[in-house]
Design a protein around this motif. Structure first.
Motif, PDB file in Angstrom:
ATOM      1  N   GLN A  56      28.048  58.394 -44.318  1.00 18.04           N
ATOM      2  CA  GLN A  56      27.188  57.745 -43.336  1.00 18.04           C
ATOM      3  C   GLN A  56      26.717  58.730 -42.277  1.00 18.04           C
ATOM      4  O   GLN A  56      25.558  58.698 -41.847  1.00 18.04           O
ATOM      5  CB  GLN A  56      27.940  56.576 -42.677  1.00 18.04           C
ATOM      6  CG  GLN A  56      28.176  55.388 -43.608  1.00 18.04           C
ATOM      7  CD  GLN A  56      28.935  54.265 -42.919  1.00 18.04           C
ATOM      8  OE1 GLN A  56      29.244  54.350 -41.729  1.00 18.04           O
ATOM      9  NE2 GLN A  56      29.252  53.225 -43.656  1.00 18.04           N
ATOM     10  N   ALA A  65      22.827  59.799 -41.613  1.00 21.83           N
ATOM     11  CA  ALA A  65      22.207  59.701 -40.292  1.00 21.83           C
ATOM     12  C   ALA A  65      21.581  61.025 -39.875  1.00 21.83           C
ATOM     13  O   ALA A  65      20.576  61.048 -39.154  1.00 21.83           O
ATOM     14  CB  ALA A  65      23.233  59.252 -39.261  1.00 21.83           C
ATOM     15  N   ASN A  99      16.404  57.332 -38.486  1.00 23.26           N
ATOM     16  CA  ASN A  99      17.557  56.710 -39.120  1.00 23.26           C
ATOM     17  C   ASN A  99      17.539  55.193 -38.928  1.00 23.26           C
ATOM     18  O   ASN A  99      16.633  54.631 -38.305  1.00 23.26           O
ATOM     19  CB  ASN A  99      18.867  57.312 -38.602  1.00 23.26           C
ATOM     20  CG  ASN A  99      19.021  57.135 -37.100  1.00 23.26           C
ATOM     21  OD1 ASN A  99      18.565  56.157 -36.518  1.00 23.26           O
ATOM     22  ND2 ASN A  99      19.665  58.099 -36.461  1.00 23.26           N
TER      23      ASN A  99
END
Length: 374
Positions: A85, A89, A95
């Motif tokens: 994750q 990002a 994002n």
């Protein structure tokens, strides 16, 4: 569009690649470095080289190669969820948080729902690309001992060109290679199938919305033109009866600006810009997935082929002739496999760059619409 040209055929796509590390910041984004006259035929190799030398490509390449995979277990699954994750990002722009913040301040309608779907699908594609990049890392870890072995073993085809100690070392590395699973998914993976289906459906919806939007603009323009002609004709008729030609010009001119629906035209233009961007981005991503899927299928086949070859050699025990023949074939396969791995990495980076361009444009249009609506 470069990607549309690049993806027009699988043969061209899979063979048009520079064989050097990506350069960062050596040219403007998408801007050719020379001012030569355009050729009647597109040089896909040249266009590809330009694409992989943009600053955005170089930044993405650096970010997805930050993790050291030299000691990674080839049988290890994808990395830690939190780590993935964080990487997503860093690579995906804008994002998810930026997109959600912008969308929650706009009034929901058909256009916003379609644009939101593009944001969701493109984010899912980026996650799939990160998983594939992880597969590339694991493949390099799997092949590293084997390639190190091939670098030091002789290429002589004679049955006695390998010493017994070299055969024993090769046999042990073959055993290690045989224990690990294929890091690439099977051809026609459901991940690719589902993703392509999503983009195909979204493209149909965007095309339908574009058609309706164009139709409204055409009807509006025709109606405006008709009203303008009628009004001008009436004014001219009255003016000619009571004044000179100069007075006609004076009377007619003030009416013209008010006949143009400036506010509606700007709104329609903004909608068309967003729809076109989303439709082009969807089309490009669908093609990118097709190309990446083909590359993954070829890599999966290549690994399975090497595993079968090594299994045949292992079944013969530490026989020098059998090991020699396996080594000889692996030497032939090695360059093509490295070529395919680099192809996949480059296409993953190009896919990310295309996703980010479209997402950035769409978010910019949403902010622009909000600022003019408030």
């Amino acid at each position: 569009m470069l990607r549309s040209l690049r993806l027009s055929s699988s043969t061209e796509t899979l063979n048009l690649h520079p064989r050097s590390p990506p350069l960062q910041g050596n040219s403007a984004e998408g801007t050719p470095r020379s001012s030569t006259q355009p050729s009647p035929t597109v040089n896909l190799t040249h266009e590809y080289n330009l694409a992989v030398q943009t600053s955005s490509y170089g930044e993405i390449w650096s970010k997805i190669h930050t993790r050291n995979s030299s000691n990674r277990d080839p049988n290890q699954g994808q990395g830690d969820g939190e780590e993935e994750q964080q990487l997503s990002a860093q690579v995906l722009h804008p994002n998810r948080d930026c997109v959600q913040e912008a969308l929650q301040h706009v009034r929901p309608n058909t256009l916003i729902r379609l644009v939101s779907s593009y944001f969701d699908h493109s984010e899912n594609t980026s996650n799939l690309c990160l998983l594939l990049q992880d597969s590339v890392h694991r493949a390099r870890s799997l092949y590293a001992p084997l390639h190190d072995l091939l670098d030091v073993l002789p290429l002589d085809s004679g049955s006695n060109s390998l010493t017994q100690s070299q055969c024993d070392r090769a046999f042990d590395i073959f055993l290690q290679f045989d224990r690990f699973n294929n890091p690439f998914t099977c051809p026609n993976s459901h991940n690719f199938h589902d993703m392509r289906r999503c983009f195909s459906q979204l493209k149909q919806q965007l095309d339908h919305c574009l058609y309706k939007c164009h139709s409204r603009v055409r009807r509006l323009r025709h109606a405006t033109t008709g009203c303008a002609i009628c009004l001008i004709g009436t004014v001219v008729t009255v003016a000619v009866a009571i004044a000179s030609h100069a007075l006609v010009a004076f009377v007619v001119t003030p009416f013209l600006p008010s006949l143009l629906p400036s506010k509606i035209t700007k709104k329609e233009r903004a909608q068309l810009a967003q729809l076109n961007a989303a439709a082009k981005g969807t089309y490009a991503l669908h093609n990118d997935l097709d190309t990446i899927d083909r590359l993954v299928a070829r890599l999966h086949t290549a690994v399975d082929g090497d595993k079968l070859l090594i299994r045949i050699g292992l079944d013969r025990g530490r026989d020098r002739h059998a090991i020699q023949e396996v080594v000889k074939q692996l030497h032939k396969n090695h360059p093509n496999f490295d070529h395919l791995l680099l192809d996949l990495e480059e296409h993953i980076c190009l896919c990310f760059a295309g996703i980010n361009r479209t997402r950035s444009f769409l978010l910019q249009e949403i902010h622009h619409h909000r600022s003019h609506s408030s």
